[in-house]
Design an enzyme around this catalytic site. Structure first.
Site, PDB file in Angstrom:
ATOM      1  N   CYS A  97      44.089  35.285  39.089  1.00  0.00           N
ATOM      2  CA  CYS A  97      42.845  35.935  38.203  1.00  0.00           C
ATOM      3  C   CYS A  97      43.395  36.979  37.290  1.00  0.00           C
ATOM      4  O   CYS A  97      44.032  36.494  36.204  1.00  0.00           O
ATOM      5  CB  CYS A  97      41.724  36.348  39.107  1.00  0.00           C
ATOM      6  SG  CYS A  97      42.371  37.666  40.219  1.00  0.00           S
ATOM      7  N   ARG A 136      40.657  38.540  43.019  1.00  0.00           N
ATOM      8  CA  ARG A 136      39.808  37.314  43.102  1.00  0.00           C
ATOM      9  C   ARG A 136      40.694  36.238  43.697  1.00  0.00           C
ATOM     10  O   ARG A 136      40.124  35.354  44.600  1.00  0.00           O
ATOM     11  CB  ARG A 136      38.975  37.000  41.878  1.00  0.00           C
ATOM     12  CG  ARG A 136      37.952  37.997  41.503  1.00  0.00           C
ATOM     13  CD  ARG A 136      37.369  37.709  40.023  1.00  0.00           C
ATOM     14  NE  ARG A 136      38.299  38.264  38.965  1.00  0.00           N
ATOM     15  CZ  ARG A 136      38.117  37.881  37.691  1.00  0.00           C
ATOM     16  NH1 ARG A 136      36.956  37.298  37.285  1.00  0.00           N
ATOM     17  NH2 ARG A 136      38.955  38.430  36.877  1.00  0.00           N
TER      18      ARG A 136
END
Length: 284
Positions: free
Chosen positions: A240, A245
């Protein structure tokens, strides 16, 4: 069908029932590090992902000895069942889970739904920081198989081009296309260039959670990734911007869907978008 490794998820009800167990330690890891003091799961300790897990002198994690000191101070032994939860649908909690697994901790799980589900259910909160007697913790090994560095990603592009590997960009669509360098409503900083790694497929992490913050079903997750050609037979790397994430997506791929070969590229776009000589692609 149930998840491949359902033991890595516990419900809010399970935490309410077991948070006082001697062999359980609940850990809050939130992006907003002030939330803990405003109210947390009773008995939970706090880990600040930025100050506790990372070194100030180089862009890397704390080493094994520093990890041992941190975890020992939290009253966590090698046998403790560590339950992580946090805000933002558990993305930093997943990051901490990944880092504990990187340090070889065997017994860990996420509280499904995270802080949002706990508070939505009006479960109890306390404001007094929890403290426990220090113990002795020893890192058994560091699991290099779940972490990718930039040279690994460059090498991995050959596997992607040959159809044997997959590179999953879990950021927002605007970040993937190159319209922005960060998520909406965040400062556009941290990377000099915008776009994505060549050969990467876009599968935003937020599409993998239900409205209440819990993970979608096995069938839904399998369809989401399988529809993008991300299948268990492939060697997969997720990334990410700074790896929180992608830790969430790594957790799904490795534990909920049972992929055998999946790594988290924690350097992610903050590294890739700033390095001289590495290729990028844009879709705008």
């Amino acid at each position: 069908m149930s998840y491949k490794h359902p033991e890595v998820l516990v419900s809010t009800d399970w935490v309410l029932e077991h948070h006082k167990d001697a062999n359980v330690r609940v850990v809050e890891v939130s992006e907003d590090f002030l939330l803990y003091e405003q109210g947390h799961v009773p008995g939970a300790v706090k880990v600040d992902w930025h100050t506790n897990l990372q070194r100030e002198d180089i862009r890397d994690f704390i080493d094994e000895r520093a990890f041992e000191a941190l975890v020992s101070k939290l009253g966590i032994t090698n046998d403790t069942h560590v339950i992580f939860y946090g805000d933002k649908n558990n993305w930093w909690a997943a990051y901490a889970f990944w880092f504990f697994k990187y340090n070889g901790h065997a017994n860990a799980a996420l509280m499904n739904g995270g802080r949002a589900k706990w508070t939505a259910e009006a479960k109890p909160l306390e404001t007094t920081p929890a403290s426990y007697a220090a113990v002795h913790y020893k890192v058994p090994y560091r699991d290099a198989s779940i972490r990718a560095f930039m040279p690994d990603v460059l090498k991995h592009l050959l596997e992607v081009n040959a159809g044997r590997g997959a590179l999953v960009d879990v950021r927002s669509n605007d970040e993937f296309t190159g319209k922005t360098t960060h998520m909406p409503d965040y400062p556009q900083e941290g990377a000099l260039r915008a776009g994505h790694i060549p050969g990467a497929i876009s599968q935003p992490w937020a599409q993998t959670v239900a409205a209440d913050g819990t993970f979608k079903t096995y069938e839904e997750l399998e369809a989401i990734y399988g529809g993008k050609g991300v299948t268990p037979d492939k060697d997969v790397i997720a990334y990410c911007r700074i790896a929180e994430r992608s830790s969430h997506s790594w957790f799904i791929l490795k534990y909920l869907l049972g992929f055998e070969k999946v790594r988290n590229y924690d350097g992610s776009w903050t590294e890739w978008g700033n390095v001289v000589g590495v290729p990028i692609e844009k879709s705008v």
